[in-house]
Design a protein around this motif. Structure first.
Motif, PDB file in Angstrom:
ATOM      1  N   LYS A  39       0.838  -1.211   0.000  1.00 15.35           N
ATOM      2  CA  LYS A  39       0.000   0.000   0.000  1.00 15.35           C
ATOM      3  C   LYS A  39       0.867   1.254   0.000  1.00 15.35           C
ATOM      4  O   LYS A  39       0.565   2.237  -0.662  1.00 15.35           O
ATOM      5  N   SER A  40       1.989   1.167   0.760  1.00 17.05           N
ATOM      6  CA  SER A  40       2.804   2.373   0.895  1.00 17.05           C
ATOM      7  C   SER A  40       3.506   2.735  -0.414  1.00 17.05           C
ATOM      8  O   SER A  40       3.962   3.852  -0.584  1.00 17.05           O
ATOM      9  N   TYR A  41       3.629   1.788  -1.327  1.00 11.75           N
ATOM     10  CA  TYR A  41       4.294   2.094  -2.600  1.00 11.75           C
ATOM     11  C   TYR A  41       3.306   2.543  -3.682  1.00 11.75           C
ATOM     12  O   TYR A  41       3.697   3.091  -4.701  1.00 11.75           O
ATOM     13  N   GLU A  42       2.011   2.268  -3.487  1.00 14.26           N
ATOM     14  CA  GLU A  42       1.049   2.446  -4.577  1.00 14.26           C
ATOM     15  C   GLU A  42       0.967   3.870  -5.107  1.00 14.26           C
ATOM     16  O   GLU A  42       0.985   4.094  -6.313  1.00 14.26           O
ATOM     17  N   SER A  43       0.845   4.857  -4.194  1.00 19.49           N
ATOM     18  CA  SER A  43       0.631   6.210  -4.698  1.00 19.49           C
ATOM     19  C   SER A  43       1.887   6.728  -5.401  1.00 19.49           C
ATOM     20  O   SER A  43       1.797   7.454  -6.387  1.00 19.49           O
ATOM     21  N   LEU A  44       3.062   6.314  -4.925  1.00 17.03           N
ATOM     22  CA  LEU A  44       4.307   6.711  -5.587  1.00 17.03           C
ATOM     23  C   LEU A  44       4.337   6.164  -7.020  1.00 17.03           C
ATOM     24  O   LEU A  44       4.671   6.867  -7.980  1.00 17.03           O
ATOM     25  N   ILE A  45       3.951   4.919  -7.184  1.00 13.14           N
ATOM     26  CA  ILE A  45       3.982   4.313  -8.518  1.00 13.14           C
ATOM     27  C   ILE A  45       2.914   4.947  -9.424  1.00 13.14           C
ATOM     28  O   ILE A  45       3.159   5.197 -10.600  1.00 13.14           O
ATOM     29  N   ALA A  46       1.756   5.256  -8.857  1.00 16.81           N
ATOM     30  CA  ALA A  46       0.711   5.923  -9.644  1.00 16.81           C
ATOM     31  C   ALA A  46       1.217   7.268 -10.165  1.00 16.81           C
ATOM     32  O   ALA A  46       0.995   7.637 -11.322  1.00 16.81           O
ATOM     33  N   GLU A  47       1.951   7.968  -9.303  1.00 16.88           N
ATOM     34  CA  GLU A  47       2.489   9.283  -9.693  1.00 16.88           C
ATOM     35  C   GLU A  47       3.505   9.117 -10.837  1.00 16.88           C
ATOM     36  O   GLU A  47       3.469   9.834 -11.835  1.00 16.88           O
ATOM     37  N   ILE A  48       4.390   8.131 -10.700  1.00 14.49           N
ATOM     38  CA  ILE A  48       5.414   7.886 -11.730  1.00 14.49           C
ATOM     39  C   ILE A  48       4.737   7.502 -13.053  1.00 14.49           C
ATOM     40  O   ILE A  48       5.100   7.988 -14.130  1.00 14.49           O
ATOM     41  N   ALA A  49       3.723   6.632 -12.967  1.00 12.32           N
ATOM     42  CA  ALA A  49       3.035   6.169 -14.181  1.00 12.32           C
ATOM     43  C   ALA A  49       2.300   7.319 -14.862  1.00 12.32           C
ATOM     44  O   ALA A  49       2.362   7.475 -16.091  1.00 12.32           O
ATOM     45  N   ALA A  50       1.628   8.169 -14.075  1.00 11.89           N
ATOM     46  CA  ALA A  50       0.848   9.268 -14.659  1.00 11.89           C
ATOM     47  C   ALA A  50       1.773  10.232 -15.389  1.00 11.89           C
ATOM     48  O   ALA A  50       1.486  10.670 -16.513  1.00 11.89           O
ATOM     49  N   GLU A  51       2.920  10.518 -14.761  1.00 11.85           N
ATOM     50  CA  GLU A  51       3.875  11.441 -15.374  1.00 11.85           C
ATOM     51  C   GLU A  51       4.324  10.922 -16.745  1.00 11.85           C
ATOM     52  O   GLU A  51       4.435  11.661 -17.714  1.00 11.85           O
ATOM     53  N   GLU A  52       4.570   9.616 -16.828  1.00 11.45           N
ATOM     54  CA  GLU A  52       5.037   9.022 -18.080  1.00 11.45           C
ATOM     55  C   GLU A  52       3.895   8.923 -19.110  1.00 11.45           C
ATOM     56  O   GLU A  52       4.056   9.293 -20.269  1.00 11.45           O
ATOM     57  N   ILE A  53       2.738   8.447 -18.677  1.00 13.18           N
ATOM     58  CA  ILE A  53       1.629   8.214 -19.613  1.00 13.18           C
ATOM     59  C   ILE A  53       1.107   9.538 -20.168  1.00 13.18           C
ATOM     60  O   ILE A  53       0.698   9.617 -21.329  1.00 13.18           O
ATOM     61  N   ASP A  54       1.182  10.598 -19.381  1.00 12.91           N
ATOM     62  CA  ASP A  54       0.751  11.917 -19.871  1.00 12.91           C
ATOM     63  C   ASP A  54       1.636  12.412 -21.009  1.00 12.91           C
ATOM     64  O   ASP A  54       1.259  13.328 -21.742  1.00 12.91           O
TER      65      ASP A  54
END
Ligand code: HEM
Length: 463
Positions: free
Chosen positions: A129-144
């Motif tokens: 759980k503690s890693y999820e929001s960090l990974i979501a942030e990294i993914a959004a930055e790339e996918i955008d």
């Protein structure tokens, strides 16, 4: 367990009575041709051999020697549960010289169990759980940054996401160190993969030789990691940190001693090599599969809008079944002959437990060539027939992390863009040294999402 339709009458696990001394038979072409077949058309080649020789047969491959391929889940179970002093996974591994002698992938028996025990806690379910929001942030930055309306390859993009995810979540890297590691690690991994395939080049023949270059790059990586370890040791808030490096610095051997710097460095680099290409290429395969199955894609987009994840998790498992990026889990017979499937395999025999065959057995997975995530909807796959992460005491320690990461990246993708279907033929399988990748690098075409709810970066928005 039933015999495969494609098998000869008796599966290897059902073979009778006294064991035959030696190696089971297998295809007879010269070793060079077998090696070529294994690097170019591995699955059809092995499928043909399985039809002819059954679920346990031998092949000959340059660099590996005579190797026994096993695809019967009962035998796979036996091997995964075997005494770790008799079946080794580390010391016989061709990856050992490249990853270092402390690497979890290079060691066996007590040393392996000790290190594995130290490394496991950060990868337990509750930590994810503690890693999820960090990974979501990294993914959004790339996918955008994905181009809209034109086809592009996703593999590089997925690699950037998974590399950054490991560097930040696992290594706790930030700032200049993060950027330098992001520059150094991809070429170092590519060179390392080539060197695994060409062991005769693993000699220092001066500054221009690949081995020398590889070692120099590794020395620089270790320097940066040593700085990070020193900073972690001096960090007054070390106990509050969730990254794996911080947890390793605090870990203690049974005798109370801390992990040494070379131990930590080898384990960090191992996780990077084991965790980044595998996850990135599975994600590219997911894009490849989903574009060819618009009905699944539409259901996934709707599910993401509604905050669900059951079908997405099933889809990840189905992608891993149909496109296992690591084709085999390897074991080598040590100490004494090992009896399995009616044979007593001599010491030194390499066994490959074959996800790339088991996953396509029609008795285990009906219509195995059909992409059908519903087969895993609310049903966990069987431990010994679905083996993309290997098994037993060597099962991938990053499996939960990888699953969570793939889930988050796909969710962010579904929320932020519309993945456009295609009628192009399936991408071929391409061998990239360690992983089997989508041959055209998981080509995608995307459009802005119409009428989607506001993308939810934080995991709290998920069911
Ligand atoms: C889709 C992604 C991944 C796949 C398909 C995968 C697959 C595998 C496989 C097949 C093995 C060998 C298991 C065996 O011999 O039985 C393995 C081992 C391992 N993996 Fe993964 N892996 C993935 C992601 C990760 C990640 C994200 C990490 C770490 C961050 C990781 C770290 C490791 C380590 C350290 C081992 C050695 C375990 C041991 O020997 O005890 N992997 N992985």
């Amino acid at each position: 367990m039933s015999t495969s339709l494609a098998d000869p009458p008796a599966a290897a696990s059902q073979r009778p009575a006294t064991a035959i001394e030696g190696i089971p038979p297998g295809p007879t072409p010269p070793v060079a041709l077998q090696t070529l077949a294994m690097r170019t058309r591995q699955r059809p080649y092995l499928e043909r051999a399985r039809r002819r020789y059954g679920s346990m047969f031998s092949i000959k491959v340059v660099g590996l020697g005579t190797t026994v391929i096993i695809s019967d889940p009962a035998l796979i179970k036996q091997a995964f549960r075997a005494d770790p002093t008799v079946l080794h996974a580390g010391t016989g591994s061709p990856i050992r010289t490249v990853l270092g002698e402390n690497s979890l992938l290079s060691i066996d028996e007590d040393q392996h169990m000790q290190q594995r025990k130290l490394l496991l806690p950060p990868f337990k379910g509750q930590r994810m759980k503690s890693y999820e929001s960090l990974i979501a942030e990294i993914a959004a930055e790339e996918i955008d940054r994905w181009p809209q309306g034109v086809e592009f390859e996703t593999t590089r993009s997925m690699q950037r996401i998974t590399l950054r995810a490991i560097l930040r979540a696992v290594f706790g890297a930030e700032g200049a160190q993060l950027h330098e590691l992001e520059e150094l690690l991809p070429p170092w991994t590519v060179l390392g993969t080539r060197l695994v395939l060409t062991p005769w080049l693993q000699h220092d023949l001066g500054r221009l030789s690949p081995w020398n270059k590889f070692q120099r790059m590794r020395a620089r990586i270790d320097e940066i990691l040593a700085q990070m370890i020193a900073a972690a040791k001096a960090d007054p808030h070390l106990e509050d940190r969730a990254d794996v490096l911080a947890l390793m610095v605090q870990a203690r051997h049974e005798d109370g001693s801390p992990m040494s710097n070379p131990e930590i460095c080898d384990q960090l680099v191992t996780m990077l090599v084991a965790g980044h290409e595998t996850t990135a290429n599975t994600l590219s395969w997911a894009v490849e599969r989903l574009r060819r199955h618009p009905e699944v894609l539409a259901r996934l987009a709707q599910e993401a809008d509604e905050g669900g994840k059951a079908l997405r998790e099933a889809s990840i498992r189905e992608v891993q079944r149909m496109r296992p990026v690591i084709a085999f889990a390897g074991r080598v017979v040590r100490k004494q002959p090992y009896e399995i499937g009616g044979y007593r395999l001599p010491v030194g025999t390499r066994m490959l437990l074959a996800a790339c065959l088991t996953h396509f057995d029609p008795n285990l997975f009906p219509h195995p060539d059909r992409f059908d995530p519903d087969r895993f909807l609310d049903t966990m796959p069987d431990t010994y027939s679905w083996i993309p992460f290997g098994g037993g005491i060597r099962r991938c320690i990053g499996a939960t992390f990888a699953h969570m990461e793939m889930d988050v990246v796909l969710r962010v993708m579904l929320e932020r863009v519309e993945l456009l279907p295609t009628e192009e033929p399936d991408e071929p399988w391409a061998f990239r040294g360690i992983v089997w990748a989508a041959g055209r690098n998981g080509r995608a075409a995307v459009a802005p999402r119409q009428g989607a709810r506001e993308p939810a970066l934080a995991s709290a928005a998920q069911g």
